[in-house]
Design a protein around this motif. Structure first.
Motif, short mmCIF file in Angstrom:
data_model
loop_
_atom_site.label_atom_id
_atom_site.label_comp_id
_atom_site.label_asym_id
_atom_site.label_seq_id
_atom_site.Cartn_x
_atom_site.Cartn_y
_atom_site.Cartn_z
N LYS A 146 0.84 -1.20 0.00
CA LYS A 146 0.00 0.00 0.00
C LYS A 146 0.88 1.25 0.00
N PHE A 147 1.94 1.20 0.76
CA PHE A 147 2.85 2.35 0.80
C PHE A 147 3.51 2.55 -0.56
N ALA A 148 3.86 1.44 -1.21
CA ALA A 148 4.45 1.54 -2.54
C ALA A 148 3.46 2.17 -3.51
N ARG A 149 2.18 1.79 -3.37
CA ARG A 149 1.16 2.42 -4.23
C ARG A 149 1.02 3.89 -3.87
N ALA A 150 1.09 4.21 -2.57
CA ALA A 150 0.97 5.60 -2.15
C ALA A 150 2.13 6.44 -2.66
N LYS A 151 3.27 5.77 -2.97
CA LYS A 151 4.40 6.50 -3.54
C LYS A 151 4.16 6.82 -5.01
N LEU B 54 -6.87 4.74 -2.78
CA LEU B 54 -6.27 3.46 -2.38
C LEU B 54 -7.26 2.57 -1.63
N VAL B 55 -8.55 2.76 -1.88
CA VAL B 55 -9.53 1.90 -1.22
C VAL B 55 -9.53 0.55 -1.91
N ASP B 56 -9.30 -0.52 -1.14
CA ASP B 56 -9.23 -1.86 -1.73
C ASP B 56 -10.62 -2.45 -1.89
N ALA B 57 -10.75 -3.35 -2.86
CA ALA B 57 -12.00 -4.09 -3.03
C ALA B 57 -12.26 -4.87 -1.73
N PRO B 58 -13.49 -5.05 -1.30
CA PRO B 58 -14.74 -4.71 -1.98
C PRO B 58 -15.21 -3.27 -1.77
N GLY B 59 -14.31 -2.39 -1.33
CA GLY B 59 -14.71 -1.00 -1.07
C GLY B 59 -14.64 -0.15 -2.32
N ARG C 247 -2.54 8.12 -10.03
CA ARG C 247 -1.20 7.61 -9.74
C ARG C 247 -0.15 8.71 -9.88
N ARG C 248 -0.32 9.57 -10.90
CA ARG C 248 0.63 10.67 -11.07
C ARG C 248 0.65 11.62 -9.88
N LEU C 249 -0.53 11.80 -9.27
CA LEU C 249 -0.60 12.69 -8.11
C LEU C 249 -0.06 12.03 -6.85
N ARG C 250 -0.33 10.71 -6.74
CA ARG C 250 0.08 9.99 -5.53
C ARG C 250 1.59 10.03 -5.39
N GLY C 251 2.05 10.41 -4.21
CA GLY C 251 3.48 10.42 -3.98
C GLY C 251 4.14 11.68 -4.49
N SER C 252 3.55 12.36 -5.49
CA SER C 252 4.17 13.60 -5.93
C SER C 252 3.46 14.81 -5.33
N ARG C 253 2.13 14.91 -5.55
CA ARG C 253 1.40 16.07 -5.00
C ARG C 253 0.70 15.72 -3.67
N ILE C 254 0.23 14.47 -3.56
CA ILE C 254 -0.39 14.03 -2.31
C ILE C 254 0.41 12.84 -1.79
N ALA C 255 0.89 12.93 -0.58
CA ALA C 255 1.63 11.80 -0.03
C ALA C 255 0.88 11.27 1.18
N MET D 207 5.78 -1.87 9.30
CA MET D 207 5.18 -2.60 8.18
C MET D 207 5.25 -1.85 6.85
N THR D 208 5.54 -0.55 6.88
CA THR D 208 5.37 0.21 5.64
C THR D 208 6.57 0.11 4.71
N LEU D 209 7.72 -0.28 5.23
CA LEU D 209 8.88 -0.41 4.35
C LEU D 209 9.04 -1.88 3.98
N ASN D 210 9.35 -2.12 2.72
CA ASN D 210 9.51 -3.50 2.27
C ASN D 210 10.76 -4.11 2.91
N PRO D 211 10.60 -5.22 3.65
CA PRO D 211 11.72 -5.76 4.42
C PRO D 211 12.89 -6.27 3.57
N VAL D 212 12.66 -6.61 2.31
CA VAL D 212 13.74 -7.21 1.53
C VAL D 212 14.39 -6.22 0.55
N LEU D 213 13.99 -4.95 0.59
CA LEU D 213 14.62 -3.98 -0.29
C LEU D 213 15.35 -2.93 0.54
N ARG D 214 16.50 -2.50 0.02
CA ARG D 214 17.27 -1.49 0.74
C ARG D 214 16.55 -0.15 0.70
#
Lengths: 325, 327
Positions: A221-226, B60-65, B88-96, B104-111
């Protein structure tokens, strides 16, 4: 790291030793090879001589001791039937089996991961459900039956693929390989797919379960939020996380694929180690059986070690834990 | 109260979840406005729909929402009707967005560098080296020591507070106009919480970024936000400036929330509680959703209260506002 490696090696030696006892006793109890090897018309004198030559007149513990002493020098005995060193006989057949097993594993991974991830991303779609139904069949249909069906469809009715043997091989670094010629590849397709079917189903299930779990995680979800594109999220964020269990299971499976290629090799008359062990058991060729089992055990140990090392490459948390310990 | 050009206007937003057991109206007719550089607090108990409001704004509302109604105007553009690629273009650039649990928010296997560089490159076509420099500067700005080295690390080598700083740094990479903070300090120690609150406030002031701060913690809101909306069962029941709402709550629910914050003045006495618990959104009582837990409820509350303003600029949804004020 070095300490870890040495510890693993010592464990390996212990496992090999225990296995050798089990195998030796087991083989000793399944029957007397002399009954099969000697001409039925032979007289008592000849039988006694044969027993002496084969070393079967000595008590079990002495036979075992001799085996250990020779094994330590790298000699696992001579085949009763072919009268050449058992290990040489097995190593001659090994490339064929290894080639088949590795091709089957690659097939399973290359087809299984995309299919499984697709099924995990679209669990309610028709395609996702069909993939899962297919994987249940892959698990439950017996290998030999699938092999026979493949032969019937592709070799008998359609006549597209040859049904037996390795086909034309080409020498590569002193090893004969089928995969280097088109004829060899055609011979390889059916047996490799037959052997891959179980692994394919397993990988599909692992990849699907992993994907379904991963896409619910906050990091996705955070990756999508990025604002990342979904291709990158699935191809990097999800993919790297689901590979951890898949590598573990596949590593262990590679061992059993090699060891139990017996059925596929028999159905497709593939001249590998599996075919050799079946023939040797039929003839009670003890040294070959023992040597084969010892080699398989050794292979399992090596594969396990490689898997553990790969695991630490894939999962950074493992690497750190090791460095501290 | 509203600026000439507010950053975000949410009008009559409805986000429903279509489950097998029925339709869950997680967000039901929610409206608010966030001006440029302002901080809006969205307060409520668990399950009141405040996080879903945040995810609805992010798309970012997931199904079934699904967002089923209303408008989300971000700088004049309606996100509720925009295509996935536009959002998607706005996400992360204009709205974060910053999430609740930094573990939980950082991927554990990526630097860390991988995860930050990809965020830069998702919106700007710059080379790796430039992206890396921007990631390093962002880490430095949120107070991570020796950011060059830390970029090489994996998430498990960071503490919770540090991970949240990394998440904040990632959110700040493109200098967004709006950051939605979904309880970002709830999982942290109080001291770390204080630091992060201070830094977020400062960043907001310096760069004119607007914040929507989602929390259940009124004491956080008190020191941070400019305006506050109190949510209950998917609806905003009371809104106003922080000072007015906290000093003089009109809705019995807000009063209950304030009463249940421990304070020095009521030492030794049992803490006030709101009786009962948040009703399941599947089986809301008819009329006012707070009716069954409210001491002031009577037959009038069997009808859903519309928004009224018993005092100027103080919209609430209640037939019996607490006009006397707390003692």
């Amino acid at each position: 790291m070095l300490v870890y490696f040495i510890r693993r090696m010592m464990q390996a030696v212990l496992v090999l030793f225990i296995m050798s006892i089990l195998v030796f006793v087991g083989v000793f109890s399944i029957g007397n090879p002399v009954d099969i090897l000697i001409n039925p018309q032979a007289d008592q004198e000849e039988i006694a001589r044969a027993i002496r030559v084969l070393g079967l007149d000595k008590p079990l513990w002495e036979q075992y001791w001799l085996f250990l002493v020779n094994a330590a020098r790298g000699d696992l005995g001579r085949s009763f039937v072919f009268n050449i060193p058992a290990i040489e006989l097995i190593l001659q057949r090994m490339p064929a089996t290894m080639e088949l097993a590795i091709c089957a594993t690659f097939m399973g991974v290359l087809m299984g991961i995309p299919l499984g991830m697709w099924a995990g991303l679209k669990p309610d779609s028709v395609s996702g459900k069909s993939i899962m139904a297919g994987s249940i069949l892959g698990f439950s249909l017996p290998t030999f039956w699938v092999g026979l069906m493949l032969i019937m469809i592709f070799a008998v009715y359609l006549g597209w693929l040859p049904s037996t043997g390795r086909g034309q091989t080409r020498n590569f670094l002193g090893i004969e390989l089928s995969i280097l010629t088109w004829d060899g590849i055609k011979h390889m397709m059916m047996p490799a797919f037959n052997l891959a079917l179980f692994k394919l189903s397993l990988v599909i299930r692992l990849a699907r379960a992993g994907t379904r779990e991963a896409i619910l995680q906050d990091y996705v979800k955070f990756a999508r939020a990025k604002g990342l594109r979904s291709g990158r999220i699935i191809g990097v964020h999800v993919f790297k996380n689901i590979m951890i269990p898949i590598v573990t299971v596949l590593g262990l499976e590679l061992g059993s694929t090699i060891a139990f290629a017996v059925v596929t090799e028999t159905v497709f008359a593939w001249p590998g180690m599996g075919k050799l062990i079946i023939d040797s058991i039929n003839l009670l060729d003890r040294p070959v059986i023992v040597a084969y089992l010892m080699i398989i055990v050794f292979m399992f140990i090596v594969i396990n070690l490689v898997v553990d090392l790969m695991y630490s490459v894939l999962d950074p948390r493992v690497r750190i834990a090791e460095a501290r310990g | 109260m509203t600026d000439a050009a507010p950053t975000l206007v949410v009008e009559n937003l409805r986000t429903h979840f279509f489950t097998k057991a029925g339709v869950v109206k997680a967000v039901d007719d929610v409206s608010f406005t966030v001006g440029k550089g302002r901080i809006l607090g969205l307060v409520g108990e668990s399950g009141s729909g405040k996080s879903v409001t945040g995810f609805s704004i992010m798309g970012l509302v997931d199904a079934p929402g699904r967002v089923v109604g209303g408008r989300i105007l971000f700088r004049g553009e309606n996100l509720a009707e925009a295509s996935e690629e536009q959002v998607r273009r706005l996400r992360g650039s204009r709205i974060a967005m910053i999430f609740q649990d930094p573990m939980m928010t950082l991927n554990p296997v990526l630097r860390i560098d991988t995860q930050m560089i990809e965020a830069v490159q998702a919106h700007d076509s710059v080379d790796r080296e430039t992206a890396r420099r921007r990631a390093r500067d962002a880490l430095g700005k949120v107070g991570i020591p020796s950011p060059d080295e830390r970029l090489q690390a994996y998430p498990h080598q960071f503490s919770g507070g540090m991970r949240q700083r990394v998440a904040i740094a990632t959110a700040l990479l493109h200098k967004p106009d709006l950051i939605i903070c979904d309880e970002p300090t709830t999982a942290l120690d109080v001291t770390i919480q204080g630091q992060i609150l201070y830094e977020m406030q400062k960043l907001c002031r310096d760069s004119g970024t607007s914040l929507v701060w989602i929390t259940h913690d009124l004491s956080v809101i008190a020191g941070l936000a400019d305006e506050v909306c109190v949510m209950y069962a998917g609806r905003i029941v009371e809104a106003g400036t922080v000072d007015e709402v906290l000093d003089r709550p009109l809705h019995p629910y807000t009063l209950g929330l304030i009463g249940s914050v421990p304070s020095r003045n009521v030492r030794g006495r049992p803490l006030a509680q709101i009786p009962g618990m948040t009703p399941s959104l599947l089986g809301l009582p008819a009329g006012c959703a707070f009716r069954t837990r409210c001491g002031r409820a009577d037959d009038a509350c069997l009808i859903t209260p519309e928004i009224s303003a018993p005092l100027p600029d103080r919209p609430i949804r209640c037939f019996h506002p607490v006009l006397a004020g707390p003692a």
